[in-house]
Scaffold this motif. Structure first.
Motif, short mmCIF file in Angstrom:
data_model
loop_
_atom_site.label_atom_id
_atom_site.label_comp_id
_atom_site.label_asym_id
_atom_site.label_seq_id
_atom_site.Cartn_x
_atom_site.Cartn_y
_atom_site.Cartn_z
N GLU A 142 0.84 -1.21 0.00
CA GLU A 142 0.00 0.00 0.00
C GLU A 142 0.87 1.25 0.00
O GLU A 142 0.62 2.19 -0.76
N ALA A 143 1.89 1.27 0.85
CA ALA A 143 2.77 2.43 0.95
C ALA A 143 3.52 2.67 -0.35
O ALA A 143 3.79 3.82 -0.72
N ASP A 144 3.83 1.59 -1.06
CA ASP A 144 4.53 1.72 -2.35
C ASP A 144 3.57 2.04 -3.49
O ASP A 144 4.00 2.22 -4.63
N GLY A 145 2.26 2.07 -3.20
CA GLY A 145 1.29 2.43 -4.23
C GLY A 145 0.97 1.31 -5.19
O GLY A 145 0.47 1.55 -6.28
N ILE A 146 1.21 0.05 -4.79
CA ILE A 146 0.96 -1.09 -5.67
C ILE A 146 -0.43 -1.67 -5.45
O ILE A 146 -1.10 -2.07 -6.39
N VAL A 147 -0.87 -1.69 -4.19
CA VAL A 147 -2.14 -2.31 -3.82
C VAL A 147 -2.98 -1.33 -3.02
O VAL A 147 -2.46 -0.51 -2.28
N ARG A 148 -4.28 -1.42 -3.22
CA ARG A 148 -5.22 -0.66 -2.39
C ARG A 148 -6.02 -1.66 -1.58
O ARG A 148 -6.51 -2.66 -2.10
N ARG A 149 -6.15 -1.40 -0.31
CA ARG A 149 -6.87 -2.27 0.61
C ARG A 149 -8.13 -1.55 1.06
O ARG A 149 -8.07 -0.43 1.56
N ILE A 150 -9.28 -2.20 0.87
CA ILE A 150 -10.56 -1.60 1.24
C ILE A 150 -11.17 -2.46 2.35
O ILE A 150 -11.42 -3.64 2.15
N VAL A 151 -11.39 -1.86 3.50
CA VAL A 151 -11.96 -2.57 4.64
C VAL A 151 -13.44 -2.23 4.74
O VAL A 151 -13.82 -1.07 4.77
N HIS A 152 -14.27 -3.27 4.77
CA HIS A 152 -15.71 -3.10 4.98
C HIS A 152 -15.98 -3.50 6.42
O HIS A 152 -15.73 -4.63 6.82
N HIS A 153 -16.47 -2.56 7.18
CA HIS A 153 -16.74 -2.80 8.59
C HIS A 153 -18.07 -3.53 8.73
O HIS A 153 -19.14 -2.92 8.74
N GLN A 154 -17.96 -4.85 8.78
CA GLN A 154 -19.13 -5.70 8.88
C GLN A 154 -18.73 -6.98 9.60
O GLN A 154 -17.56 -7.22 9.85
N VAL A 155 -19.71 -7.81 9.89
CA VAL A 155 -19.46 -9.10 10.51
C VAL A 155 -20.01 -10.16 9.57
O VAL A 155 -21.18 -10.08 9.20
N PRO A 156 -19.20 -11.14 9.15
CA PRO A 156 -17.77 -11.26 9.42
C PRO A 156 -17.00 -10.18 8.68
O PRO A 156 -17.49 -9.60 7.70
N PRO A 157 -15.77 -9.93 9.11
CA PRO A 157 -14.96 -8.89 8.47
C PRO A 157 -14.75 -9.18 6.98
O PRO A 157 -14.64 -10.34 6.59
N LYS A 158 -14.73 -8.13 6.21
CA LYS A 158 -14.50 -8.28 4.77
C LYS A 158 -13.47 -7.25 4.34
O LYS A 158 -13.57 -6.08 4.68
N VAL A 159 -12.48 -7.73 3.60
CA VAL A 159 -11.43 -6.86 3.09
C VAL A 159 -11.30 -7.13 1.60
O VAL A 159 -11.33 -8.29 1.17
N GLU A 160 -11.20 -6.09 0.82
CA GLU A 160 -10.96 -6.23 -0.61
C GLU A 160 -9.61 -5.64 -0.94
O GLU A 160 -9.21 -4.63 -0.36
N TYR A 161 -8.92 -6.29 -1.86
CA TYR A 161 -7.64 -5.81 -2.32
C TYR A 161 -7.74 -5.60 -3.82
O TYR A 161 -8.36 -6.39 -4.52
N CYS A 162 -7.13 -4.55 -4.30
CA CYS A 162 -7.06 -4.36 -5.75
C CYS A 162 -5.73 -3.73 -6.09
O CYS A 162 -5.08 -3.09 -5.26
N LEU A 163 -5.34 -3.93 -7.32
CA LEU A 163 -4.11 -3.33 -7.80
C LEU A 163 -4.40 -1.89 -8.20
O LEU A 163 -5.41 -1.61 -8.85
#
Length: 101
Positions: A57-78
């Motif tokens: 993320e810091a290098d700008g390669i991946v974006r991490r999207i956190v959805h605050h829900q139960v169960p936890p859901k995280v999406e990653y994209c380039l």
């Protein structure tokens, strides 16, 4: 001597390459994000994800999207910068398929 190792930083880490390939493959078959219900689903050891994703993320390669829900859901994209790696990742996957069937 080897620019990728000397200057590659993030990309010199094999866990990062594994995570990038997983995100790349997942996003090829979806709407553009690799959706996982827990960090373990990316296909590598959790400590590697915990360390590597923020670095990517810091290098700008991946974006991490956190959805605050139960169960936890995280999406990653380039990101656009990460997508510029797709031809290299595709070539690596084709090579592995030819080599290991």
């Amino acid at each position: 001597m080897f620019p990728l190792i000397e200057y590659g930083g993030t990309l010199a880490d094999s866990a990062v390459i594994s995570i990038l390939i997983c995100i790349y493959v997942f996003t090829q078959n979806s709407r553009g994000n690799a959706s996982v219900s827990a960090p373990y689903a990316v296909g590598t050891v959790p400590p590697s994800i915990t360390y590597s994703v923020p670095v990517m993320e810091a290098d700008g390669i991946v974006r991490r999207i956190v959805h605050h829900q139960v169960p936890p859901k995280v999406e990653y994209c380039l990101t656009d910068w990460g997508q510029s790696l797709c031809p290299a990742l595709d070539a690596l996957l084709k090579w592995a398929e030819q080599r290991y069937g």
